[in-house]
Design an enzyme around this catalytic site. Structure first.
Site, PDB file in Angstrom:
ATOM      1  N   SER A 124       0.841  -1.205   0.000  1.00  0.00           N
ATOM      2  CA  SER A 124       0.000   0.000   0.000  1.00  0.00           C
ATOM      3  C   SER A 124       0.868   1.244   0.000  1.00  0.00           C
ATOM      4  O   SER A 124       1.980   1.250   0.540  1.00  0.00           O
ATOM      5  CB  SER A 124      -0.851  -0.028   1.270  1.00  0.00           C
ATOM      6  OG  SER A 124      -1.456   1.216   1.495  1.00  0.00           O
ATOM      7  N   TYR A 149      -2.592  -0.817  10.880  1.00  0.00           N
ATOM      8  CA  TYR A 149      -2.770  -1.405   9.541  1.00  0.00           C
ATOM      9  C   TYR A 149      -1.555  -1.115   8.662  1.00  0.00           C
ATOM     10  O   TYR A 149      -0.974  -2.011   8.043  1.00  0.00           O
ATOM     11  CB  TYR A 149      -4.038  -0.852   8.864  1.00  0.00           C
ATOM     12  CG  TYR A 149      -4.071  -1.150   7.385  1.00  0.00           C
ATOM     13  CD1 TYR A 149      -4.414  -2.416   6.926  1.00  0.00           C
ATOM     14  CD2 TYR A 149      -3.711  -0.177   6.439  1.00  0.00           C
ATOM     15  CE1 TYR A 149      -4.398  -2.704   5.562  1.00  0.00           C
ATOM     16  CE2 TYR A 149      -3.695  -0.458   5.089  1.00  0.00           C
ATOM     17  CZ  TYR A 149      -4.038  -1.725   4.642  1.00  0.00           C
ATOM     18  OH  TYR A 149      -4.013  -2.013   3.303  1.00  0.00           O
ATOM     19  N   LYS A 153       1.805  -3.545   6.830  1.00  0.00           N
ATOM     20  CA  LYS A 153       2.290  -3.588   5.437  1.00  0.00           C
ATOM     21  C   LYS A 153       3.801  -3.364   5.398  1.00  0.00           C
ATOM     22  O   LYS A 153       4.519  -4.017   4.641  1.00  0.00           O
ATOM     23  CB  LYS A 153       1.562  -2.540   4.589  1.00  0.00           C
ATOM     24  CG  LYS A 153       0.067  -2.813   4.420  1.00  0.00           C
ATOM     25  CD  LYS A 153      -0.202  -4.078   3.626  1.00  0.00           C
ATOM     26  CE  LYS A 153      -1.674  -4.433   3.550  1.00  0.00           C
ATOM     27  NZ  LYS A 153      -1.957  -5.719   2.933  1.00  0.00           N
TER      28      LYS A 153
HETATM   29  P1  NAD Z   1     -11.206  -6.971   0.918  1.00  0.00           P
HETATM   30  O1  NAD Z   1     -11.505  -6.965   2.383  1.00  0.00           O
HETATM   31  O2  NAD Z   1     -12.322  -6.782  -0.025  1.00  0.00           O
HETATM   32  O3  NAD Z   1     -10.444  -8.326   0.535  1.00  0.00           O
HETATM   33  C1  NAD Z   1      -9.672  -9.054   1.452  1.00  0.00           C
HETATM   34  C2  NAD Z   1     -10.129 -10.506   1.375  1.00  0.00           C
HETATM   35  O4  NAD Z   1      -9.345 -11.285   2.280  1.00  0.00           O
HETATM   36  C3  NAD Z   1     -11.592 -10.691   1.782  1.00  0.00           C
HETATM   37  O5  NAD Z   1     -12.248 -11.493   0.824  1.00  0.00           O
HETATM   38  C4  NAD Z   1     -11.536 -11.383   3.127  1.00  0.00           C
HETATM   39  O6  NAD Z   1     -12.642 -12.237   3.348  1.00  0.00           O
HETATM   40  C5  NAD Z   1     -10.224 -12.140   2.999  1.00  0.00           C
HETATM   41  N1  NAD Z   1      -9.569 -12.434   4.278  1.00  0.00           N
HETATM   42  C6  NAD Z   1      -9.393 -11.617   5.343  1.00  0.00           C
HETATM   43  N2  NAD Z   1      -8.751 -12.261   6.316  1.00  0.00           N
HETATM   44  C7  NAD Z   1      -8.492 -13.524   5.869  1.00  0.00           C
HETATM   45  C8  NAD Z   1      -7.861 -14.651   6.406  1.00  0.00           C
HETATM   46  N3  NAD Z   1      -7.353 -14.645   7.652  1.00  0.00           N
HETATM   47  N4  NAD Z   1      -7.767 -15.766   5.659  1.00  0.00           N
HETATM   48  C9  NAD Z   1      -8.279 -15.813   4.416  1.00  0.00           C
HETATM   49  N5  NAD Z   1      -8.912 -14.766   3.852  1.00  0.00           N
HETATM   50  C10 NAD Z   1      -9.014 -13.628   4.561  1.00  0.00           C
HETATM   51  O7  NAD Z   1     -10.064  -5.888   0.694  1.00  0.00           O
HETATM   52  P2  NAD Z   1      -9.439  -5.336  -0.665  1.00  0.00           P
HETATM   53  O8  NAD Z   1      -9.745  -3.900  -0.739  1.00  0.00           O
HETATM   54  O9  NAD Z   1      -9.767  -6.224  -1.792  1.00  0.00           O
HETATM   55  O10 NAD Z   1      -7.892  -5.458  -0.305  1.00  0.00           O
HETATM   56  C11 NAD Z   1      -7.105  -6.547  -0.741  1.00  0.00           C
HETATM   57  C12 NAD Z   1      -5.672  -6.340  -0.285  1.00  0.00           C
HETATM   58  O11 NAD Z   1      -5.177  -5.105  -0.818  1.00  0.00           O
HETATM   59  C13 NAD Z   1      -5.488  -6.236   1.223  1.00  0.00           C
HETATM   60  O12 NAD Z   1      -4.267  -6.856   1.574  1.00  0.00           O
HETATM   61  C14 NAD Z   1      -5.400  -4.744   1.462  1.00  0.00           C
HETATM   62  O13 NAD Z   1      -4.671  -4.449   2.626  1.00  0.00           O
HETATM   63  C15 NAD Z   1      -4.654  -4.305   0.222  1.00  0.00           C
HETATM   64  N6  NAD Z   1      -4.856  -2.889  -0.143  1.00  0.00           N
HETATM   65  C16 NAD Z   1      -6.125  -2.431  -0.330  1.00  0.00           C
HETATM   66  C17 NAD Z   1      -6.324  -1.092  -0.676  1.00  0.00           C
HETATM   67  C18 NAD Z   1      -7.693  -0.530  -0.863  1.00  0.00           C
HETATM   68  O14 NAD Z   1      -7.830   0.691  -0.899  1.00  0.00           O
HETATM   69  N7  NAD Z   1      -8.733  -1.329  -1.020  1.00  0.00           N
HETATM   70  C19 NAD Z   1      -5.210  -0.259  -0.846  1.00  0.00           C
HETATM   71  C20 NAD Z   1      -3.933  -0.775  -0.652  1.00  0.00           C
HETATM   72  C21 NAD Z   1      -3.764  -2.114  -0.300  1.00  0.00           C
HETATM   73  C1  WQD Z   2      -9.848   9.299   0.648  1.00  0.00           C
HETATM   74  C2  WQD Z   2     -10.066  10.777   0.950  1.00  0.00           C
HETATM   75  C3  WQD Z   2     -10.523  11.280   3.260  1.00  0.00           C
HETATM   76  C4  WQD Z   2     -14.357   9.236   3.446  1.00  0.00           C
HETATM   77  C5  WQD Z   2      -7.077   4.427   2.708  1.00  0.00           C
HETATM   78  C6  WQD Z   2      -5.956   3.820   3.504  1.00  0.00           C
HETATM   79  C7  WQD Z   2      -4.825   3.453   2.594  1.00  0.00           C
HETATM   80  C8  WQD Z   2      -5.319   2.588   1.450  1.00  0.00           C
HETATM   81  C9  WQD Z   2      -6.474   3.194   0.751  1.00  0.00           C
HETATM   82  C10 WQD Z   2      -5.135   0.304   2.082  1.00  0.00           C
HETATM   83  C11 WQD Z   2      -9.387  11.208   2.245  1.00  0.00           C
HETATM   84  C12 WQD Z   2     -11.698  11.627   2.376  1.00  0.00           C
HETATM   85  C13 WQD Z   2     -13.149   9.755   3.020  1.00  0.00           C
HETATM   86  C14 WQD Z   2     -15.414  10.120   3.750  1.00  0.00           C
HETATM   87  C15 WQD Z   2     -14.004  11.960   3.127  1.00  0.00           C
HETATM   88  N1  WQD Z   2      -5.816   1.323   1.930  1.00  0.00           N
HETATM   89  N2  WQD Z   2     -12.965  11.090   2.861  1.00  0.00           N
HETATM   90  N3  WQD Z   2     -15.198  11.460   3.569  1.00  0.00           N
HETATM   91  O1  WQD Z   2      -7.526   7.350   3.558  1.00  0.00           O
HETATM   92  O2  WQD Z   2      -6.615   7.890   1.247  1.00  0.00           O
HETATM   93  O3  WQD Z   2      -6.574   5.581   2.079  1.00  0.00           O
HETATM   94  O4  WQD Z   2      -7.500   3.519   1.695  1.00  0.00           O
HETATM   95  O5  WQD Z   2      -3.950   0.155   2.023  1.00  0.00           O
HETATM   96  O6  WQD Z   2      -3.884   2.794   3.372  1.00  0.00           O
HETATM   97  O7  WQD Z   2      -5.513   4.760   4.463  1.00  0.00           O
HETATM   98  O8  WQD Z   2      -8.733   6.553   1.462  1.00  0.00           O
HETATM   99  O9  WQD Z   2     -11.062   6.471   0.694  1.00  0.00           O
HETATM  100  O10 WQD Z   2     -10.599   6.550   3.176  1.00  0.00           O
HETATM  101  O11 WQD Z   2     -10.165   8.555   1.811  1.00  0.00           O
HETATM  102  O12 WQD Z   2     -13.858  13.176   3.012  1.00  0.00           O
HETATM  103  O13 WQD Z   2     -16.507   9.720   4.167  1.00  0.00           O
HETATM  104  O14 WQD Z   2     -11.459  11.004   1.142  1.00  0.00           O
HETATM  105  O15 WQD Z   2     -10.314  12.258   4.231  1.00  0.00           O
HETATM  106  O16 WQD Z   2      -8.886  12.479   2.019  1.00  0.00           O
HETATM  107  P1  WQD Z   2      -7.332   6.964   2.155  1.00  0.00           P
HETATM  108  P2  WQD Z   2     -10.219   6.973   1.810  1.00  0.00           P
END
Ligand code: NAD
Ligand code: WQD
Length: 342
Positions: A124, A149, A153
């Site tokens: 991330s 969180y 990572k």
């Molecule tokens: P998500 O919650 O939709 O997907 C995660 C999946 O992992 C889910 O299906 C959940 O059921 C499964 N899971 C959780 N714990 C588990 C376990 N112990 N064993 C097996 N399965 C398990 O989230 P996402 O948004 O698809 O994120 C996927 C990955 O990407 C995560 O590692 C997250 O940290 C990373 N990531 C997400 C974002 C984002 O903004 N969505 C940004 C950066 C990184």
């Molecule tokens: C985006 C912008 C909020 C909700 C997070 C994690 C990051 C990564 C992606 C996993 C920000 C603003 C949000 C709302 C708002 N995940 N906001 N009203 O915080 O950039 O990133 O998700 O790795 O690690 O921190 O994403 O979608 O929460 O927010 O104004 O109801 O929207 O302040 O500026 P963020 P977000």
């Protein structure tokens, strides 16, 4: 070639499974369904006309992992399974370290036992922490994220570096995602958060569909052009294709060993106000909002330098912000209750 995708029923995982199937990879999904529904996999099968092997299980369950590696010929692993709610991670940090760090260690151990060395990790942008200047580039030192969180990572990235030092055959890729939004263009799969959405786009979409009254914009006094925070939003299908590009890259670079990190983003910062305006224009929906106090831990602005992925992986985020909004709305309006029965 069989690819094990942990967390493959989730938001990014399901879109990536779809892209892998369309690129002729065979997929085995392991997911404990703690934050997803198997319906996402069924819909991926429907869209692609291909089947997925789905196994319900936990990445911390080494006996289950051993069974998977014995039952299938796994050549590569894409590891999505994790807990991902930044705010929640401060309330239940041990659950986050357990799932995200211990789960990764279990998976890497069982991979090692089975001599599987190809590993793609969901990292991330949060690993850059507060110290680094934007745009973030992979040569920067890992930072200190403000949440447990984010710390998980950084820890897993460090673990991968140590595994690569100890195992000369290890081939790891950390993909550092920026802010994935949007949904597959079919409108059949998308982001389905449980409870009140933490992230911006799911919240906006739920306001549009009438499930929430109004959006709270967290702060309009940041040192940015319009005062709201700026982020690098990318389409989840571009992100999914980034995983296929990374896997293709591993398969084409048989002599590569070690760990490489790649930023996956567009390279552009977009403000919260701009998101609301673009959503309204692209979908013809109105998004009532109010400006609220800043959210703890939010950085003013960050975006990617995505040159490394552009050049090495031949990958680029291609879909426009408008497309991201249209696809979010198609998914949300077709599935107001997500994967639950309508
Ligand atoms: P998500 O919650 O939709 O997907 C995660 C999946 O992992 C889910 O299906 C959940 O059921 C499964 N899971 C959780 N714990 C588990 C376990 N112990 N064993 C097996 N399965 C398990 O989230 P996402 O948004 O698809 O994120 C996927 C990955 O990407 C995560 O590692 C997250 O940290 C990373 N990531 C997400 C974002 C984002 O903004 N969505 C940004 C950066 C990184
Ligand atoms: C985006 C912008 C909020 C909700 C997070 C994690 C990051 C990564 C992606 C996993 C920000 C603003 C949000 C709302 C708002 N995940 N906001 N009203 O915080 O950039 O990133 O998700 O790795 O690690 O921190 O994403 O979608 O929460 O927010 O104004 O109801 O929207 O302040 O500026 P963020 P977000």
């Amino acid at each position: 070639m069989q690819v094990l995708v942990t967390g493959g029923a989730g938001y990014i995982g399901s879109h990536t499974v779809l892209s892998l199937l369309q690129s002729q990879y065979d997929v085995v999904v392991l997911d404990n369904l703690s934050n997803s529904s198997v319906e996402s996999i069924k819909r991926v099968e429907h869209i692609t006309g291909k089947s997925v092997t789905f196994i319900e299980g936990d990445v911390c369950d080494k006996a289950k992992l051993r069974q998977v590696f014995s039952d299938y010929t796994i050549e590569s692993v894409i590891h999505f399974a994790a807990l991902k709610a930044v705010g929640e991670s401060a309330q239940i940090p041990l659950s986050y370290y357990q799932t995200n760090v211990h789960g990764s260690v279990c998976l890497l151990e069982v991979m090692q036992e089975n001599k599987v060395n190809n590993f793609i990790f969901s990292s991330s942008a949060t690993v850059y922490g507060e110290e680094n200047q934007v745009p973030y580039v992979e040569t920067m030192k890992l930072g200190t994220p403000s949440s447990p969180y984010g710390a998980t990572k950084v820890m897993v990235e460090r673990i991968l570096a140590d595994v690569a030092l100890a195992n000369a055959k290890f081939r790891g890729v950390s993909l550092r995602y920026f802010n994935p939004i949007g949904a597959h263009e079919s409108g059949m799969i998308g982001e389905d958060p449980k409870g009140i959405p933490n992230n911006l786009l799911p919240y906006v979409a739920q306001v549009a569909v009438g499930k929430r009254d109004k959006l709270s914009i967290f702060g309009d006094d940041y040192p940015t052009q319009d005062g709201s925070c700026e982020r690098d939003y990318l389409h989840v299908m571009d992100l999914a294709q980034g995983h296929v590009a990374a896997l293709d890259w591993l398969n084409c670079h048989g002599d590569f060993t070690g760990v490489e990190a790649f930023n996956l983003g567009t390279g552009n910062g977009v403000s919260v106000f701009a998101i609301v305006n673009t959503f309204e224009q692209a979908t013809d929906q109105r998004i009532p909002f109010e400006v609220s106090p800043r959210r703890a831990g939010d950085l003013a602005a960050f975006w990617a330098n995505a040159t490394k992925a552009n050049q090495a992986l031949n990958w680029q985020a291609k879909r426009s912000l408008q497309q991201m909004m249209i696809d979010t709305w198609r998914w949300q309006s077709n599935n107001p209750n997500g994967y639950l029965e309508q």
